[in-house]
Design a protein around this motif. Structure first.
Motif, PDB file in Angstrom:
ATOM      1  N   VAL A  13       0.866  -1.173   0.000  1.00  0.00           N
ATOM      2  CA  VAL A  13       0.000   0.000   0.000  1.00  0.00           C
ATOM      3  C   VAL A  13       0.903   1.223   0.000  1.00  0.00           C
ATOM      4  N   SER A  14       0.711   2.090  -0.972  1.00  0.00           N
ATOM      5  CA  SER A  14       1.438   3.361  -0.962  1.00  0.00           C
ATOM      6  C   SER A  14       0.416   4.470  -0.743  1.00  0.00           C
ATOM      7  N   VAL A  23      -4.689   9.613  -1.215  1.00  0.00           N
ATOM      8  CA  VAL A  23      -4.815   8.567  -2.230  1.00  0.00           C
ATOM      9  C   VAL A  23      -3.963   7.385  -1.774  1.00  0.00           C
ATOM     10  N   SER A  25      -2.892   3.625  -2.778  1.00  0.00           N
ATOM     11  CA  SER A  25      -2.853   2.687  -3.902  1.00  0.00           C
ATOM     12  C   SER A  25      -2.449   1.310  -3.391  1.00  0.00           C
ATOM     13  N   SER A  27      -1.727  -2.785  -4.039  1.00  0.00           N
ATOM     14  CA  SER A  27      -1.193  -3.632  -5.093  1.00  0.00           C
ATOM     15  C   SER A  27      -0.984  -5.040  -4.560  1.00  0.00           C
ATOM     16  N   LEU A  56      -9.278   5.128  -2.558  1.00  0.00           N
ATOM     17  CA  LEU A  56      -8.571   3.850  -2.608  1.00  0.00           C
ATOM     18  C   LEU A  56      -8.413   3.463  -4.067  1.00  0.00           C
ATOM     19  N   ASN A  57      -7.191   3.540  -4.566  1.00  0.00           N
ATOM     20  CA  ASN A  57      -6.878   3.142  -5.928  1.00  0.00           C
ATOM     21  C   ASN A  57      -6.671   1.632  -5.925  1.00  0.00           C
ATOM     22  N   MET A  58      -7.616   0.926  -6.510  1.00  0.00           N
ATOM     23  CA  MET A  58      -7.606  -0.532  -6.465  1.00  0.00           C
ATOM     24  C   MET A  58      -7.116  -1.161  -7.765  1.00  0.00           C
ATOM     25  N   ALA A  59      -6.584  -0.372  -8.680  1.00  0.00           N
ATOM     26  CA  ALA A  59      -6.218  -0.845 -10.019  1.00  0.00           C
ATOM     27  C   ALA A  59      -5.287  -2.054 -10.004  1.00  0.00           C
ATOM     28  N   SER A  89     -11.515   3.648  -6.540  1.00  0.00           N
ATOM     29  CA  SER A  89     -11.240   4.003  -7.929  1.00  0.00           C
ATOM     30  C   SER A  89     -10.540   2.869  -8.651  1.00  0.00           C
ATOM     31  N   SER A 113     -11.281   6.192 -12.333  1.00  0.00           N
ATOM     32  CA  SER A 113      -9.856   6.499 -12.198  1.00  0.00           C
ATOM     33  C   SER A 113      -9.632   7.378 -10.975  1.00  0.00           C
ATOM     34  N   VAL A 114      -8.383   7.479 -10.570  1.00  0.00           N
ATOM     35  CA  VAL A 114      -8.037   8.361  -9.458  1.00  0.00           C
ATOM     36  C   VAL A 114      -8.387   9.803  -9.818  1.00  0.00           C
TER      37      VAL A 114
END
Length: 128
Positions: A13-14, A23, A25, A27, A56-59, A89, A113-114
């Motif tokens: 998690v960053s 934000v 992210s 991974s 939360l960027n879940m990409a 996102s 998207s973010v």
């Protein structure tokens, strides 16, 4: 020959701030082994950075089990209790499918998207 991978290496998690919004992210595999650490990192960021919203960027989430879904629900509930926004996102198709099948998709604010999430937060009044 069997390759053994340390579970801690399968999830990261960053956390940063963009336009005044946290934000985070994620991974890797958001599963039983990593859900607790994910929750702790997000909670610490929210307390430390005191932002009215968190994206939360879940990409890059490759897998999410019931523990991961449970943490998302817990974070959603906590955000509502505190009058803050939580936005998911860039959901991978597998995660969006799980949220849909469990009836939870409508419980979250989801953006593609973010950047879209940041715009949504900027145009929001601060409540979900």
């Amino acid at each position: 020959m069997t390759e053994h991978t340390d579970p801690a290496e399968r999830f990261t998690v960053s956390i940063g701030v963009r336009e005044g919004v946290i934000v985070a992210s994620a991974s890797g595999e958001l599963d039983y082994h990593h859900a607790g650490r994910f929750q702790e990192r997000i909670s610490e960021a929210w307390e430390t950075l005191r932002s009215p919203a968190l994206i939360l960027n879940m990409a890059a989430v490759a897998f999410c089990d019931s523990m991961g879904i449970g943490v998302l629900v817990l974070l959603r509930n906590r955000s509502r209790e505190q009058g803050r926004l939580l936005v998911l996102s860039a959901l991978p198709a597998h995660l969006e499918r799980v949220l849909t099948l469990t009836g939870l998709r409508g419980a979250f604010l989801i953006e593609p998207s973010v950047e879209d999430a940041i715009r949504s937060v900027a145009g929001s009044s601060g409540t979900q």
